[in-house]
Motif scaffolding. Structure first.
Motif, mmCIF file in Angstrom:
data_model
loop_
_atom_site.group_PDB
_atom_site.id
_atom_site.type_symbol
_atom_site.label_atom_id
_atom_site.label_comp_id
_atom_site.label_asym_id
_atom_site.label_seq_id
_atom_site.Cartn_x
_atom_site.Cartn_y
_atom_site.Cartn_z
ATOM 1 N N UNK A 33 0.002 11.111 23.618
ATOM 2 C CA UNK A 33 -1.306 11.526 23.103
ATOM 3 C C UNK A 33 -2.168 10.280 23.011
ATOM 4 N N UNK A 34 -3.289 10.256 23.713
ATOM 5 C CA UNK A 34 -4.072 9.029 23.819
ATOM 6 C C UNK A 34 -5.036 8.810 22.665
ATOM 7 N N UNK A 35 -5.427 9.854 21.971
ATOM 8 C CA UNK A 35 -6.385 9.698 20.868
ATOM 9 C C UNK A 35 -5.662 9.770 19.528
ATOM 10 N N UNK A 36 -6.229 9.121 18.531
ATOM 11 C CA UNK A 36 -5.689 9.222 17.176
ATOM 12 C C UNK A 36 -5.986 10.606 16.625
ATOM 13 N N UNK A 37 -5.108 11.129 15.796
ATOM 14 C CA UNK A 37 -5.398 12.418 15.168
ATOM 15 C C UNK A 37 -6.623 12.313 14.260
ATOM 16 N N UNK A 38 -7.308 13.424 14.107
ATOM 17 C CA UNK A 38 -8.446 13.453 13.190
ATOM 18 C C UNK A 38 -7.936 13.338 11.759
ATOM 19 N N UNK A 39 -8.827 13.075 10.825
ATOM 20 C CA UNK A 39 -8.403 12.971 9.422
ATOM 21 C C UNK A 39 -7.849 14.312 8.935
ATOM 22 N N UNK A 40 -8.339 15.424 9.485
ATOM 23 C CA UNK A 40 -7.781 16.731 9.118
ATOM 24 C C UNK A 40 -6.339 16.855 9.606
ATOM 25 N N UNK A 41 -6.079 16.391 10.837
ATOM 26 C CA UNK A 41 -4.716 16.434 11.372
ATOM 27 C C UNK A 41 -3.785 15.506 10.600
ATOM 28 N N UNK A 42 -4.296 14.359 10.156
ATOM 29 C CA UNK A 42 -3.475 13.393 9.421
ATOM 30 C C UNK A 42 -2.885 13.995 8.150
ATOM 31 N N UNK A 43 -3.588 14.949 7.545
ATOM 32 C CA UNK A 43 -3.072 15.586 6.331
ATOM 33 C C UNK A 43 -1.871 16.475 6.622
ATOM 34 N N UNK A 44 -1.615 16.740 7.894
ATOM 35 C CA UNK A 44 -0.482 17.579 8.276
ATOM 36 C C UNK A 44 0.793 16.758 8.486
ATOM 37 N N UNK A 45 0.721 15.442 8.209
ATOM 38 C CA UNK A 45 1.854 14.559 8.438
ATOM 39 C C UNK A 45 2.366 13.948 7.147
ATOM 40 N N UNK A 46 3.687 13.907 7.031
ATOM 41 C CA UNK A 46 4.337 13.015 6.077
ATOM 42 C C UNK A 46 4.466 11.674 6.796
ATOM 43 N N UNK A 47 4.730 10.622 6.038
ATOM 44 C CA UNK A 47 4.925 9.312 6.640
ATOM 45 C C UNK A 47 6.175 8.669 6.059
ATOM 46 N N UNK A 48 6.821 7.899 6.892
ATOM 47 C CA UNK A 48 7.950 7.089 6.457
ATOM 48 C C UNK A 48 7.555 5.647 6.749
ATOM 49 N N UNK A 49 7.652 4.800 5.722
ATOM 50 C CA UNK A 49 7.210 3.417 5.865
ATOM 51 C C UNK A 49 8.405 2.467 5.850
ATOM 52 N N UNK A 50 8.347 1.492 6.739
ATOM 53 C CA UNK A 50 9.298 0.385 6.774
ATOM 54 C C UNK A 50 8.503 -0.890 6.982
ATOM 55 N N UNK A 51 9.081 -2.001 6.602
ATOM 56 C CA UNK A 51 8.428 -3.279 6.846
ATOM 57 C C UNK A 51 9.405 -4.234 7.515
ATOM 58 N N UNK A 52 8.831 -5.115 8.308
ATOM 59 C CA UNK A 52 9.544 -6.234 8.900
ATOM 60 C C UNK A 52 8.844 -7.467 8.363
ATOM 61 N N UNK A 53 9.604 -8.411 7.850
ATOM 62 C CA UNK A 53 8.955 -9.601 7.304
ATOM 63 C C UNK A 53 9.762 -10.846 7.616
ATOM 64 N N UNK A 54 9.030 -11.938 7.716
ATOM 65 C CA UNK A 54 9.614 -13.242 7.966
ATOM 66 C C UNK A 54 8.692 -14.294 7.383
ATOM 67 N N UNK A 55 8.935 -15.527 7.726
ATOM 68 C CA UNK A 55 8.119 -16.624 7.218
ATOM 69 C C UNK A 55 6.726 -16.530 7.831
ATOM 70 N N UNK A 56 5.740 -16.213 6.998
ATOM 71 C CA UNK A 56 4.348 -16.160 7.436
ATOM 72 C C UNK A 56 3.934 -14.929 8.216
#
Length: 187
Positions: A33-56
């Motif tokens: 899918x080439x376009x980002x979902x609209x803000x209305x579509x975004x409300x139809x999604x749950x999200x799972x967050x992860x982070x990658x971190x290092x020095x700086x």
């Protein structure tokens, strides 16, 4: 060599695309899918967050997946399962998919940064507001979505932060090696 924000965004999008392809390899196909979902579509999604971190450097990655029964239906479609699945099974599947997608991104970054760590998946509701993802410390943001029947159903986004000037590299040959490395098993 300084990299523009647009170039960094393109590299992040390539990382996301290749990581999502690797995470869904062997499953029922979805369209890019080439376009980002609209803000209305975004409300139809749950999200799972992860982070990658290092020095700086720090990268926040979000996997976007459908809410409630839509998530169960997509899980059943992707895994080619005909009998009804539970929402708990679907959520475990998406957490593992987020973990695999973020792990693939970490593998790309590991060749450029030493001492990277990765968090465990954190589930967020569709109404959780993440106010500081686009703050002044964010040097680039990328996203990638997969669609079914012309509607976005699964996606990932990444926010990159750094206290020093960085240049991200994208080597398509190395992503082919990763894609052919074998499949990871979903628990």
């Amino acid at each position: 060599m300084e990299m523009s924000s647009d170039s960094t965004k393109l590299v992040l999008q390539n990382y996301l695309r290749d990581s999502m392809r690797a995470s869904t390899k062997g499953m029922s196909p979805l369209d890019e899918f080439t376009a980002c979902p609209s803000s209305d579509d975004e409300r139809l999604f749950y999200r799972i967050m992860l982070t990658i971190s290092g020095v700086g450097v720090r990268l926040a990655m979000l996997l976007h997946h459908p809410v409630d029964q839509g998530g169960v239906n997509l899980y059943s479609y992707l895994k080619s399962v005909n009998n009804p699945q539970s929402e708990d099974d679907a959520m475990a599947f998406y957490r593992e998919m987020a973990n695999q997608t973020c792990g693939e991104i970490k593998r790309y970054l590991h060749s450029q940064f030493q001492y990277l760590g990765m968090s465990t998946p954190l589930g967020l509701s569709s109404t959780t507001f993440l106010s500081d993802l686009n703050d002044e410390g964010c040097i680039a943001m990328g996203d990638f979505y997969l669609a079914r029947d012309g509607k976005p159903v699964l996606g990932a986004s990444a926010y990159l932060y750094s206290t020093t000037q960085i240049v991200l590299h994208y080597d398509q040959a190395s992503t082919a090696d990763i894609a052919n490395a074998g499949e990871l098993e979903f628990f």
